[in-house]
Design an enzyme around this catalytic site. Structure first.
Site, PDB file in Angstrom:
ATOM      1  N   ASP A   1      18.269 -56.904 -18.950  1.00  0.00           N
ATOM      2  CA  ASP A   1      18.995 -58.008 -18.791  1.00  0.00           C
ATOM      3  C   ASP A   1      18.123 -58.746 -17.564  1.00  0.00           C
ATOM      4  OD1 ASP A   1      21.460 -59.581 -18.949  1.00  0.00           O
ATOM      5  OD2 ASP A   1      21.547 -59.330 -16.803  1.00  0.00           O
TER       6      ASP A   1
ATOM      7  N   GLU B   1      17.647 -60.351 -24.054  1.00  0.00           N
ATOM      8  CA  GLU B   1      18.511 -61.399 -24.649  1.00  0.00           C
ATOM      9  C   GLU B   1      17.634 -62.569 -24.587  1.00  0.00           C
ATOM     10  OE1 GLU B   1      21.864 -61.771 -21.983  1.00  0.00           O
ATOM     11  OE2 GLU B   1      20.443 -61.195 -20.388  1.00  0.00           O
TER      12      GLU B   1
ATOM     13  N   ASP C   1      25.293 -56.505 -15.009  1.00  0.00           N
ATOM     14  CA  ASP C   1      24.076 -56.339 -15.548  1.00  0.00           C
ATOM     15  C   ASP C   1      23.917 -55.190 -16.311  1.00  0.00           C
ATOM     16  OD1 ASP C   1      23.778 -58.827 -14.515  1.00  0.00           O
ATOM     17  OD2 ASP C   1      22.750 -58.151 -12.696  1.00  0.00           O
TER      18      ASP C   1
END
Ligand code: ZN
Length: 437
Positions: free
Chosen positions: A202, A290, A372
């Protein structure tokens, strides 16, 4: 495997070289404006323009006929040629965008460049370019000292594993840089050194990145101290600048200072990202990240600095290349994959999760986890989902200021869990990948 890599060096030019650099940048700007005027005229009349070669022919005829253009011979002819090429590409991008054939924001007709209002830059398309030790040799400029050693690149050139393509020269905050696009022959292992290893990461606002690997280990990379202190300096410089009267000499000075601090932050950040991504790519075969809508997020002003600082786009591009070089792969989760909103324990998805909520609390199963880390676990799950990946790297350099995105933008990435747009879109916040590691 052949990949394009950028090697960027800060220059320490002599006063004469500095003048030559400014002169070349001026010539490139003049050529752009001159060509744009011609193209605009023709576009309005015939809806077409002059190609780079067409402009070059016109220019050759005009510079001989017009004594006011006698200065052209002082600079390398590349400066003009490359400016015409940039213009041609900008016009092609403009028409493609107009027809809806180009992704991203709608582009307007190219604009004229004004001295002091645009980036000072130009390119050498070809010519004698070498890098003997702590210096570079450039056409017309001769040997210019560099701040960093060029030996790494020189060695690659000597043993024939690299070939110099065009060189871009530009100025950032009073400092000149040369960036060589180099075609490098890389030996890529058949398989990653640690087959089967995977990590979900993340990319964060508070920490540079948070990851969870297949052994359940968490990894947190905080931003370096140098970054935090230069960010403080940036805030101070920004405040001081905004207090100065517009148009005053003091405002001019504070603008130069602000630009210097900005450049410093960018360098420190890129360096930290390079270290972190190299490390990840070496340790893990599969890296899952992501895909954030960076362009959309930067529009949110409060988040703007934090987001651009973390350099999401930059990190992702570095990972795409580096995983490939290590025989691994990068999987990019689809833009609408709810990695933050999903409970990593039971899979429940929250409708809303404010950015200020740093801890994930699941109302379904009672899981309490750092926000996270929760997201990283969800991303890691995608690695096992058997998402396909396309592994190749190249075309990661954006040449020139025209903002052209190479066709092979992000070949090292694959999309997984996507429900919306594809993962390989060029993002507005992405900048050229500099430094080579
Ligand atoms: Zn749950």
């Amino acid at each position: 495997m052949k990949v394009n890599q950028a090697y960027r060096f800060a220059l320490g030019p002599t006063p004469a070289q500095e003048r030559a650099l400014r002169s070349h940048a001026g010539a490139a700007r003049f050529a752009w404006n001159w060509g744009l005027a011609k193209c605009k005229e023709r576009y309005e009349a015939e809806s077409t323009w002059y190609s780079a070669i067409g402009l070059h022919k016109l220019w050759n005829a005009e510079k001989k006929a017009d004594p006011a253009l006698a200065w052209w011979g002082e600079n390398s002819k590349c400066a003009c040629q490359e400016a015409f090429r940039d213009l041609d590409r900008a016009l092609r991008d403009f028409t493609a965008s107009k027809k809806g054939l180009r992704k991203g924001k709608r582009l307007g007709f190219p604009l004229f460049k004004k001295r002091g209002r645009c980036r000072d830059s130009f390119r050498f398309g070809a010519g004698a370019m070498r890098c003997p030790g702590r210096a570079v040799t450039l056409p017309r400029l001769g040997v210019a000292v560099t701040h960093e050693s060029t030996r790494k690149l020189a060695r690659r050139l000597d043993n024939g594993t690299a070939r110099i393509l065009p060189a871009a020269v530009s100025r950032t905050a009073q400092r000149w840089f040369v960036s060589f696009t180099v075609e490098v022959e890389r030996s890529v292992p058949q398989r990653h050194a640690r087959p089967g290893s995977a990590i979900g990461i993340d990319l964060g606002v508070k920490t540079l990145l948070t990851g969870v690997d297949d052994n359940g280990q968490t990894l947190a990379v905080a931003g370096p101290k140098a970054l935090r202190s230069s960010l403080r300096r940036l805030r101070r410089a920004g405040r001081a600048h905004s207090r100065k009267t517009k148009g005053s000499a003091n405002r001019h000075k504070s603008a130069a200072r602000l630009a210097r601090v900005h450049a410093r932050v960018a360098t420190v950040r890129a360096d930290a990202l390079h270290k972190a991504t190299s490390d990840l790519a070496e340790r893990y075969e599969t890296v899952v990240a992501e895909d954030l809508n960076v362009a959309g997020m930067v529009r949110n002003r409060r988040l703007a600095r934090a987001i651009s600082d973390a350099g999401f786009g930059e990190a992702r591009r570095m990972l795409a290349c580096k995983t490939t070089w290590n025989g691994g792969r990068l999987i990019v989760a689809g833009r609408f994959y709810p990695s933050s909103k999903t409970c990593s324990g039971c899979g429940a998805v929250k409708a809303k999760l404010a950015l200020s909520e740093r801890t994930y609390v699941c109302t379904a199963c009672g899981l309490i986890l750092d926000r996270d880390i929760n997201a990283a676990v969800n991303l890691l799950k995608l690695a096992a989902s058997g998402a396909e990946s396309l592994n190749a790297c190249g075309g990661t350099v954006r040449p020139g200021a025209a903002g052209h995105v190479p066709v092979k933008q992000e070949p090292g990435t694959a999309s997984a869990g996507k429900t919306g747009t594809a993962g390989g879109q060029p993002l507005a916040a992405e900048r050229e990948l500099t430094h080579a590691h």
